[in-house]
Design a protein around this motif. Structure first.
Motif, PDB file in Angstrom:
ATOM      1  N   SER A  38       0.837  -1.203   0.000  1.00 11.30           N
ATOM      2  CA  SER A  38       0.000   0.000   0.000  1.00 11.30           C
ATOM      3  C   SER A  38       0.868   1.247   0.000  1.00 11.30           C
ATOM      4  O   SER A  38       1.879   1.315   0.711  1.00 11.30           O
ATOM      5  CB  SER A  38      -0.905   0.020   1.224  1.00 11.30           C
ATOM      6  N   PHE A  39       0.464   2.221  -0.794  1.00 14.23           N
ATOM      7  CA  PHE A  39       1.132   3.519  -0.856  1.00 14.23           C
ATOM      8  C   PHE A  39       0.064   4.589  -0.711  1.00 14.23           C
ATOM      9  O   PHE A  39      -1.043   4.432  -1.224  1.00 14.23           O
ATOM     10  CB  PHE A  39       1.819   3.730  -2.216  1.00 14.23           C
ATOM     11  N   GLY A  40       0.407   5.678  -0.061  1.00 11.35           N
ATOM     12  CA  GLY A  40      -0.507   6.804   0.046  1.00 11.35           C
ATOM     13  C   GLY A  40       0.270   8.093  -0.154  1.00 11.35           C
ATOM     14  O   GLY A  40       1.447   8.182   0.191  1.00 11.35           O
ATOM     15  N   GLN A  41      -0.382   9.081  -0.748  1.00  5.95           N
ATOM     16  CA  GLN A  41       0.290  10.353  -0.984  1.00  5.95           C
ATOM     17  C   GLN A  41      -0.689  11.487  -0.759  1.00  5.95           C
ATOM     18  O   GLN A  41      -1.799  11.478  -1.302  1.00  5.95           O
ATOM     19  CB  GLN A  41       0.830  10.403  -2.416  1.00  5.95           C
ATOM     20  N   ASN A  42      -0.301  12.462   0.064  1.00  8.60           N
ATOM     21  CA  ASN A  42      -1.095  13.666   0.322  1.00  8.60           C
ATOM     22  C   ASN A  42      -0.408  14.865  -0.302  1.00  8.60           C
ATOM     23  O   ASN A  42       0.822  14.969  -0.252  1.00  8.60           O
ATOM     24  CB  ASN A  42      -1.236  13.933   1.822  1.00  8.60           C
TER      25      ASN A  42
ATOM     26  N   ARG B   4      -0.963  19.184  -0.385  1.00  7.49           N
ATOM     27  CA  ARG B   4      -1.700  20.363   0.068  1.00  7.49           C
ATOM     28  C   ARG B   4      -1.748  21.364  -1.079  1.00  7.49           C
ATOM     29  O   ARG B   4      -0.752  21.577  -1.759  1.00  7.49           O
ATOM     30  CB  ARG B   4      -0.987  20.966   1.275  1.00  7.49           C
ATOM     31  N   PHE B   5      -2.918  21.963  -1.299  1.00  6.45           N
ATOM     32  CA  PHE B   5      -3.015  22.980  -2.348  1.00  6.45           C
ATOM     33  C   PHE B   5      -3.905  24.120  -1.887  1.00  6.45           C
ATOM     34  O   PHE B   5      -4.733  23.968  -0.994  1.00  6.45           O
ATOM     35  CB  PHE B   5      -3.508  22.371  -3.672  1.00  6.45           C
ATOM     36  N   VAL B   6      -3.687  25.273  -2.507  1.00  4.46           N
ATOM     37  CA  VAL B   6      -4.378  26.507  -2.127  1.00  4.46           C
ATOM     38  C   VAL B   6      -5.052  27.082  -3.373  1.00  4.46           C
ATOM     39  O   VAL B   6      -4.371  27.603  -4.258  1.00  4.46           O
ATOM     40  CB  VAL B   6      -3.386  27.535  -1.530  1.00  4.46           C
ATOM     41  N   PRO B   7      -6.380  27.003  -3.464  1.00  5.60           N
ATOM     42  CA  PRO B   7      -7.078  27.528  -4.646  1.00  5.60           C
ATOM     43  C   PRO B   7      -6.855  29.020  -4.867  1.00  5.60           C
ATOM     44  O   PRO B   7      -6.790  29.471  -6.008  1.00  5.60           O
ATOM     45  CB  PRO B   7      -8.548  27.226  -4.355  1.00  5.60           C
ATOM     46  N   GLU B   8      -6.730  29.800  -3.789  1.00 13.68           N
ATOM     47  CA  GLU B   8      -6.513  31.242  -3.931  1.00 13.68           C
ATOM     48  C   GLU B   8      -5.203  31.557  -4.641  1.00 13.68           C
ATOM     49  O   GLU B   8      -5.060  32.614  -5.237  1.00 13.68           O
ATOM     50  CB  GLU B   8      -6.507  31.916  -2.559  1.00 13.68           C
ATOM     51  N   ALA B   9      -4.258  30.622  -4.597  1.00 13.74           N
ATOM     52  CA  ALA B   9      -2.964  30.822  -5.246  1.00 13.74           C
ATOM     53  C   ALA B   9      -2.958  30.267  -6.668  1.00 13.74           C
ATOM     54  O   ALA B   9      -1.907  30.166  -7.298  1.00 13.74           O
ATOM     55  CB  ALA B   9      -1.864  30.162  -4.423  1.00 13.74           C
ATOM     56  N   GLY B  10      -4.130  29.871  -7.157  1.00 12.11           N
ATOM     57  CA  GLY B  10      -4.221  29.377  -8.522  1.00 12.11           C
ATOM     58  C   GLY B  10      -4.037  27.873  -8.653  1.00 12.11           C
ATOM     59  O   GLY B  10      -4.006  27.352  -9.764  1.00 12.11           O
ATOM     60  N   GLN B  11      -3.924  27.179  -7.546  1.00  7.38           N
ATOM     61  CA  GLN B  11      -3.772  25.728  -7.599  1.00  7.38           C
ATOM     62  C   GLN B  11      -5.154  25.081  -7.647  1.00  7.38           C
ATOM     63  O   GLN B  11      -6.117  25.622  -7.124  1.00  7.38           O
ATOM     64  CB  GLN B  11      -2.995  25.237  -6.385  1.00  7.38           C
ATOM     65  N   SER B  12      -5.224  23.908  -8.275  1.00 10.35           N
ATOM     66  CA  SER B  12      -6.507  23.212  -8.379  1.00 10.35           C
ATOM     67  C   SER B  12      -6.349  21.783  -7.895  1.00 10.35           C
ATOM     68  O   SER B  12      -5.232  21.286  -7.714  1.00 10.35           O
ATOM     69  CB  SER B  12      -7.004  23.220  -9.826  1.00 10.35           C
ATOM     70  N   VAL B  13      -7.486  21.118  -7.738  1.00 10.07           N
ATOM     71  CA  VAL B  13      -7.454  19.722  -7.315  1.00 10.07           C
ATOM     72  C   VAL B  13      -6.779  18.879  -8.402  1.00 10.07           C
ATOM     73  O   VAL B  13      -6.105  17.896  -8.103  1.00 10.07           O
ATOM     74  CB  VAL B  13      -8.861  19.212  -6.946  1.00 10.07           C
ATOM     75  N   ASP B  14      -6.931  19.251  -9.666  1.00 11.31           N
ATOM     76  CA  ASP B  14      -6.305  18.493 -10.747  1.00 11.31           C
ATOM     77  C   ASP B  14      -4.779  18.589 -10.706  1.00 11.31           C
ATOM     78  O   ASP B  14      -4.084  17.589 -10.889  1.00 11.31           O
ATOM     79  CB  ASP B  14      -6.817  18.968 -12.106  1.00 11.31           C
ATOM     80  N   THR B  15      -4.259  19.789 -10.458  1.00 10.76           N
ATOM     81  CA  THR B  15      -2.798  19.919 -10.374  1.00 10.76           C
ATOM     82  C   THR B  15      -2.269  19.212  -9.132  1.00 10.76           C
ATOM     83  O   THR B  15      -1.195  18.616  -9.157  1.00 10.76           O
ATOM     84  CB  THR B  15      -2.358  21.396 -10.364  1.00 10.76           C
ATOM     85  N   ALA B  16      -3.034  19.264  -8.043  1.00  9.44           N
ATOM     86  CA  ALA B  16      -2.617  18.580  -6.815  1.00  9.44           C
ATOM     87  C   ALA B  16      -2.605  17.067  -7.033  1.00  9.44           C
ATOM     88  O   ALA B  16      -1.670  16.374  -6.609  1.00  9.44           O
ATOM     89  CB  ALA B  16      -3.538  18.951  -5.661  1.00  9.44           C
ATOM     90  N   MET B  17      -3.630  16.540  -7.695  1.00 11.59           N
ATOM     91  CA  MET B  17      -3.681  15.100  -7.967  1.00 11.59           C
ATOM     92  C   MET B  17      -2.534  14.675  -8.881  1.00 11.59           C
ATOM     93  O   MET B  17      -1.961  13.605  -8.705  1.00 11.59           O
ATOM     94  CB  MET B  17      -5.020  14.704  -8.595  1.00 11.59           C
ATOM     95  N   GLN B  18      -2.183  15.513  -9.864  1.00 13.48           N
ATOM     96  CA  GLN B  18      -1.068  15.170 -10.748  1.00 13.48           C
ATOM     97  C   GLN B  18       0.243  15.126  -9.965  1.00 13.48           C
ATOM     98  O   GLN B  18       1.070  14.245 -10.177  1.00 13.48           O
ATOM     99  CB  GLN B  18      -0.964  16.164 -11.918  1.00 13.48           C
ATOM    100  N   GLN B  19       0.430  16.059  -9.040  1.00  7.28           N
ATOM    101  CA  GLN B  19       1.621  16.027  -8.180  1.00  7.28           C
ATOM    102  C   GLN B  19       1.637  14.756  -7.337  1.00  7.28           C
ATOM    103  O   GLN B  19       2.677  14.108  -7.189  1.00  7.28           O
ATOM    104  CB  GLN B  19       1.663  17.246  -7.259  1.00  7.28           C
ATOM    105  N   ALA B  20       0.501  14.397  -6.775  1.00  4.71           N
ATOM    106  CA  ALA B  20       0.414  13.186  -5.953  1.00  4.71           C
ATOM    107  C   ALA B  20       0.722  11.954  -6.800  1.00  4.71           C
ATOM    108  O   ALA B  20       1.438  11.047  -6.358  1.00  4.71           O
ATOM    109  CB  ALA B  20      -0.978  13.072  -5.323  1.00  4.71           C
ATOM    110  N   ILE B  21       0.218  11.904  -8.017  1.00  9.13           N
ATOM    111  CA  ILE B  21       0.451  10.774  -8.909  1.00  9.13           C
ATOM    112  C   ILE B  21       1.928  10.667  -9.269  1.00  9.13           C
ATOM    113  O   ILE B  21       2.505   9.575  -9.262  1.00  9.13           O
ATOM    114  CB  ILE B  21      -0.438  10.904 -10.165  1.00  9.13           C
TER     115      ILE B  21
ATOM    116  N   GLN C  31       4.466  11.715  -7.525  1.00  8.05           N
ATOM    117  CA  GLN C  31       5.202  11.263  -6.344  1.00  8.05           C
ATOM    118  C   GLN C  31       4.930   9.794  -6.047  1.00  8.05           C
ATOM    119  O   GLN C  31       5.836   9.055  -5.645  1.00  8.05           O
ATOM    120  CB  GLN C  31       4.851  12.142  -5.142  1.00  8.05           C
ATOM    121  N   LEU C  32       3.704   9.333  -6.263  1.00 14.89           N
ATOM    122  CA  LEU C  32       3.391   7.914  -6.081  1.00 14.89           C
ATOM    123  C   LEU C  32       4.174   7.060  -7.069  1.00 14.89           C
ATOM    124  O   LEU C  32       4.711   6.009  -6.704  1.00 14.89           O
ATOM    125  CB  LEU C  32       1.897   7.661  -6.268  1.00 14.89           C
ATOM    126  N   ALA C  33       4.242   7.480  -8.324  1.00 21.75           N
ATOM    127  CA  ALA C  33       4.986   6.730  -9.333  1.00 21.75           C
ATOM    128  C   ALA C  33       6.457   6.611  -8.933  1.00 21.75           C
ATOM    129  O   ALA C  33       7.055   5.529  -9.040  1.00 21.75           O
ATOM    130  CB  ALA C  33       4.858   7.402 -10.697  1.00 21.75           C
TER     131      ALA C  33
END
Length: 182
Positions: free
Chosen positions: A144-148, A150-167, A169-171
């Motif tokens: 099992s692997f897990g990756q968190n 943190r992102f800030v929408p006010e700074a222009g970050q989105s859930v999609d960019t955060a998920m890509q970063q997590a992916i 790092q998981l890879a």
């Protein structure tokens, strides 16, 4: 003076012989460089599309692509679409989530945490597990692997960019786990 010259001459003649014996002696199966990090006898890896148990369907292909890129960049393995490869790396996304950490006074989210959890299993053609999580063998070979992230929408970050970063790092973590134990 003559005695020192004779000793020096004998040492100069013996030095190449000692060097040859030292290099020829040693471990016959010793590996060095990048090859020393990964199991012997495995040259090809089949990476099927990552199975996805979540509602965010794009994560499976994204993680598959990231793992293939990571294997090609960091190992000498050839990634192939042939299921009869020397080994198969199976990965399943078991969970993904998004959690609000802080809110503005208007109840808008300020900081969020995106998380992805996966299980990975790398086996040889004959079913032998190649990836080990511990020194003690277990009946379940998946890790099992897990990756968190943190992102800030006010700074222009989105859930999609955060998920890509997590992916990404998981890879990297999955391919690191493919290395042999020392």
């Amino acid at each position: 003076m003559i005695k020192n010259r004779k000793i020096r001459l004998v040492l100069m003649c013996l030095l190449p012989i000692v060097a040859w014996l030292t290099s020829a002696g040693g471990c016959a199966s010793y590996q060095y460089g990048n090859d020393a990090l990964f199991p012997v006898g495995v040259t090809t890896v089949h990476v099927p599309i990552v199975q996805n148990d979540t509602y965010r369907h794009s994560l499976g292909p994204q993680l598959s692509e990231a793992i293939v890129k990571e294997i090609q960049d960091r190992t000498n393995y050839v990634v192939t679409g042939d299921p009869n490869a020397d080994s198969t790396l199976r990965v399943r996304i078991v969970a993904e989530s998004k959690r609000v950490l802080t809110e503005a006074s208007t109840d808008d989210p300020r900081a969020l945490d995106a998380a992805v959890s996966v299980r990975a299993d790398w086996v040889s053609r004959n079913g032998q597990p190649l990836m080990q999580n511990s020194l003690i063998p277990m009946s379940d070979t998946a890790i099992s692997f897990g990756q968190n992230i943190r992102f800030v929408p006010e700074a222009g970050q989105s859930v999609d960019t955060a998920m890509q970063q997590a992916i990404d790092q998981l890879a990297a973590r999955i391919v690191s786990q493919m290395e042999m134990r020392w």
